[in-house]
Write a protein that holds these residues in place. Structure first.
Motif, PDB file in Angstrom:
ATOM      1  N   UNK A  83      82.792  -0.720  20.679  1.00  0.00           N
ATOM      2  CA  UNK A  83      82.916  -2.038  21.306  1.00  0.00           C
ATOM      3  C   UNK A  83      83.920  -2.010  22.453  1.00  0.00           C
ATOM      4  N   UNK A  84      85.096  -1.407  22.221  1.00  0.00           N
ATOM      5  CA  UNK A  84      86.136  -1.413  23.252  1.00  0.00           C
ATOM      6  C   UNK A  84      85.791  -0.532  24.438  1.00  0.00           C
ATOM      7  N   UNK A  85      85.291   0.660  24.185  1.00  0.00           N
ATOM      8  CA  UNK A  85      85.065   1.606  25.284  1.00  0.00           C
ATOM      9  C   UNK A  85      83.854   1.228  26.125  1.00  0.00           C
ATOM     10  N   UNK A  86      82.779   0.767  25.501  1.00  0.00           N
ATOM     11  CA  UNK A  86      81.590   0.414  26.273  1.00  0.00           C
ATOM     12  C   UNK A  86      81.824  -0.805  27.162  1.00  0.00           C
ATOM     13  N   UNK A  87      82.685  -1.708  26.714  1.00  0.00           N
ATOM     14  CA  UNK A  87      82.968  -2.916  27.493  1.00  0.00           C
ATOM     15  C   UNK A  87      84.173  -2.739  28.412  1.00  0.00           C
ATOM     16  N   UNK A  88      84.843  -1.575  28.327  1.00  0.00           N
ATOM     17  CA  UNK A  88      86.017  -1.331  29.166  1.00  0.00           C
ATOM     18  C   UNK A  88      87.235  -2.133  28.755  1.00  0.00           C
TER      19      UNK A  88
END
Length: 372
Positions: A83-88
């Motif tokens: 969730x955090x990495x894909x959305x930056x």
């Protein structure tokens, strides 16, 4: 059509957002008994979330603040990472609360931080977990022979660092060969909420029990080193553990919270603190919080109500002596001044053992006098 509020200059909107941004509950509840509600926010703390839902513009403005303080249940780490990495959003995270209600049946991985610190670089990490799990996270084996007497389910470890540098998540340090969380970043502050020892006071010769605590284990190791040194050469300087000293020497602020720890356990805690050679600020809380009625509840059993207070006063007598022997400490705070019945005794015990050169503000804080 935009609302009038959106037409304000961004500087004013940033100020409004800053006012609406709440302090994370993990900070305000850090000194309370360790429980899972450490992360529960008050209803008024959700105003910023409501603002973010009003428009795309406000979502963009509030997103860096909304995701500053993240919470992770370790069993959900894969989904959390995606969730955090894909959305930056990982670049916005400055503090992290990690929760592990780890059990023998459903254990979490104590090396969780190796994975998390590949995509996050927080300035503060708070771990809420059982004593053994916190010990494993720090590469410490907790002796479990007396755990049954203390009934400590959860403890809190918080590590922090002061840094104004922007986080470059593309060049985070490799943690492959790092053995524990304390060595994973240059932490400068530590807070440890060890929970309550009150349950153990019901047992005969309670003071012989070892609190399940990584700090106590480190202190026990240091005491063994001292005893081994004395057996070899009575005039030799007791050696410190290079392993411990290397990890703890960067700390300049340390806070210890417990409820009625034993006098002999406090001696172990203070031995560990003695290795923090650059420590400047030291804080202790050894009595229940003002709204904690644990003592009254425990008195319904076999506990002698005088024993915990006797152990507390004995602990403060050696705390003062250790502070006097620790030249780098410039500020000491006792968070037990809310207990009016012991306030005068604490002042007498501390000032008698701390020696001269300290100024007391009358409310539990002492500062070392310095020459101009």
């Amino acid at each position: 059509m935009s609302c009038p509020l959106e037409q304000l200059p961004n500087e004013l909107l940033d100020y409004i957002i800053a006012v609406l941004a709440p302090e994370p509950p993990s900070l305000s509840q850090l000194h309370l008994p360790p429980q899972l509600h450490l992360i529960h926010s008050k209803p008024q703390d959700k105003y910023l979330k409501h603002l973010a839902l009003t428009s795309r513009h406000f979502l963009d403005l509030t997103r860096p603040i909304l995701f500053q303080h993240a919470c992770l249940e370790l069993k959900d780490e894969p989904d959390f990472r995606i969730f955090l990495t894909r959305s930056g959003l990982n670049r916005y995270v400055t503090s992290l609360v990690a929760i592990s209600p780890s059990t023998p049946v459903y254990p979490d991985d104590p090396a969780w931080w190796r994975r998390v610190l590949r995509y996050l670089d927080p300035n503060r990490i708070t771990l809420l977990a059982p004593p053994a799990f916190i010990g494993q996270t720090l590469d410490v084996s907790i002796q479990g022979g007396f755990n049954w007497a203390f009934e400590i389910d959860l403890q809190i470890l918080q590590l922090g660092r002061d840094t104004g540098h922007p986080r470059d998540l593309s060049s985070l340090p490799d943690q492959t060969y790092c053995t524990n969380l304390l060595a994973a970043r240059p932490w400068t502050s530590m807070t440890f909420n060890e929970s309550s020892s009150l349950k153990a006071y019901h047992h005969y010769e309670y003071f012989l029990g070892r609190v399940p605590s990584f700090l106590g284990e480190w202190g026990f190791t240091l005491r063994q080193l001292e005893q081994d040194s004395e057996e070899r050469d009575i005039d030799a300087e007791p050696p410190a553990s290079p392993y411990l000293t290397g990890m703890l020497e960067a700390l300049n602020k340390f806070s210890y919270i417990a409820v009625f720890p034993f006098f002999n356990h406090m001696d172990l805690i203070l031995k560990t603190i003695s290795t923090m050679i650059n420590l400047q600020q030291l804080s202790f809380q050894l009595a229940p919080d003002v709204n904690n009625h644990a003592t009254e509840l425990e008195q319904r059993g076999s506990l002698d109500p005088n024993d915990p207070w006797m152990e507390l006063e004995s602990a403060y007598s050696i705390i003062g002596w250790h502070i006097n022997q620790h030249p780098s400490i410039t500020e000491f705070q006792s968070r037990d001044f809310h207990v009016e019945a012991i306030r005068e005794d604490l002042v007498l015990l501390l000032e008698e053992n701390m020696g001269t050169g300290w100024t007391h503000d009358g409310d539990g804080t002492w500062r070392r006098d310095t020459l101009d």
